[in-house]
Motif scaffolding. Structure first.
Motif, PDB file in Angstrom:
ATOM      1  N   VAL A 103       0.851  -1.185   0.000  1.00 20.52           N
ATOM      2  CA  VAL A 103       0.000   0.000   0.000  1.00 20.52           C
ATOM      3  C   VAL A 103       0.887   1.235   0.000  1.00 20.52           C
ATOM      4  O   VAL A 103       1.908   1.275   0.690  1.00 20.52           O
ATOM      5  CB  VAL A 103      -0.920   0.023   1.249  1.00 20.52           C
ATOM      6  CG1 VAL A 103      -1.763   1.290   1.270  1.00 20.52           C
ATOM      7  CG2 VAL A 103      -1.812  -1.203   1.275  1.00 20.52           C
ATOM      8  N   GLU A 107      -1.750   6.541   0.930  1.00 19.56           N
ATOM      9  CA  GLU A 107      -3.092   5.965   0.848  1.00 19.56           C
ATOM     10  C   GLU A 107      -3.948   6.460   2.011  1.00 19.56           C
ATOM     11  O   GLU A 107      -3.451   6.704   3.116  1.00 19.56           O
ATOM     12  CB  GLU A 107      -2.997   4.433   0.886  1.00 19.56           C
ATOM     13  CG  GLU A 107      -4.332   3.709   0.826  1.00 19.56           C
ATOM     14  CD  GLU A 107      -5.077   3.979  -0.459  1.00 19.56           C
ATOM     15  OE1 GLU A 107      -5.999   4.822  -0.415  1.00 19.56           O
ATOM     16  OE2 GLU A 107      -4.734   3.379  -1.489  1.00 19.56           O
ATOM     17  N   GLY A 111      -8.150   2.810   2.620  1.00 25.51           N
ATOM     18  CA  GLY A 111      -7.399   1.895   1.769  1.00 25.51           C
ATOM     19  C   GLY A 111      -6.504   0.976   2.574  1.00 25.51           C
ATOM     20  O   GLY A 111      -6.352  -0.208   2.254  1.00 25.51           O
ATOM     21  N   VAL A 112      -5.889   1.520   3.623  1.00 26.76           N
ATOM     22  CA  VAL A 112      -5.049   0.696   4.498  1.00 26.76           C
ATOM     23  C   VAL A 112      -5.902  -0.370   5.175  1.00 26.76           C
ATOM     24  O   VAL A 112      -5.513  -1.539   5.271  1.00 26.76           O
ATOM     25  CB  VAL A 112      -4.351   1.570   5.557  1.00 26.76           C
ATOM     26  CG1 VAL A 112      -3.579   0.698   6.545  1.00 26.76           C
ATOM     27  CG2 VAL A 112      -3.410   2.572   4.892  1.00 26.76           C
ATOM     28  N   ALA A 115      -6.790  -3.145   2.825  1.00 26.02           N
ATOM     29  CA  ALA A 115      -5.630  -4.014   2.608  1.00 26.02           C
ATOM     30  C   ALA A 115      -5.448  -4.970   3.784  1.00 26.02           C
ATOM     31  O   ALA A 115      -5.103  -6.147   3.600  1.00 26.02           O
ATOM     32  CB  ALA A 115      -4.375  -3.166   2.418  1.00 26.02           C
TER      33      ALA A 115
END
Length: 227
Positions: A103, A107, A111-112, A115
């Motif tokens: 990542v 980000e 988004g983290v 993931a």
């Protein structure tokens, strides 16, 4: 769904800030700290579901040794590497070392978190496009400067490419704003975003990088400064 996570980064403030954001979202942060070299020790001691490992240079020699050790000693722990604007070789190196995800440092927290969920489930936490670029680079490597210029060009929006060409042409904020038809404050925002993407600290450094890597040759030349 809560994830048991360890956060490690060479920059302690980054690790602690990310850990705080994850706690707010209900995740159980078992540990957060620096440097990355102690990531494996922290993971072995805490046994999290996921380890978020920040690396400024994931393709540097030895940078991903902690990932290999975690994979060897704690195979059920999913490692997600948080790296700079992705370089194909860096992404490939991360997965080769045993990471389940990659990542970007910039980000958003959403988004983290996505993931983390994907990595915990055993899936590859990386965009398909990034994977294709990584394997294409490994199969058909280009010269260093050419590859870097093409990689950087692919990251820029049309507006950012225009701003970069104007910087290379020596335009100041006022002229950039006039050329784009925006306010000077908006032009400064575009410039700052561009510098962040390129990983440069100044306009002069950005211009030098663009010329040195051949980045300017990969950009649409729809703007040229008047003679």
């Amino acid at each position: 769904m809560s994830v048991r996570v360890v956060v490690v980064d060479d920059r302690r403030l980054v690790a602690e800030a990310l850990a705080s954001a994850l706690r707010v979202r209900g995740h159980r942060v078992l540990g957060a700290g620096a440097p990355v070299s102690r990531a494996a020790d922290l993971v072995v001691g805490k046994q999290p579901d996921v380890c978020l490992l920040g690396s400024l240079e994931p393709d540097a020699p030895g940078a991903l040794d902690p990932v290999q050790r975690i994979r060897r000693e704690c195979p059920r722990v999913a490692v997600v590497v948080l790296g700079p604007v992705p370089r194909p070789r860096g992404v490939a190196a991360a997965f080769a070392a045993g990471a389940r995800g990659y990542v970007r440092h910039d980000e958003r927290i959403d988004g983290v978190e996505r993931a983390m969920f994907r990595a915990k489930a055993g899936d590859a936490a990386v965009s398909p496009q990034l994977l294709r670029e990584a394997f294409a680079e490994l199969l058909h490597p280009r010269t260093g400067a050419e590859a870097e210029g093409a990689r950087l060009a692919a990251l820029l929006t049309e507006r950012e490419a225009d701003v970069l060409m104007r910087i290379v042409d020596g335009e100041d904020t006022r002229r950039i704003a006039a050329g784009l038809g925006v306010a000077p404050s908006t032009a400064r925002t575009h410039v700052q975003r561009l510098l962040t993407k390129l990983g440069t600290a100044s306009r002069l450094e950005a211009a030098a990088l663009a010329v040195r890597t051949g980045l300017v040759d990969h950009l649409p030349h729809h703007h040229r400064a008047p003679c």
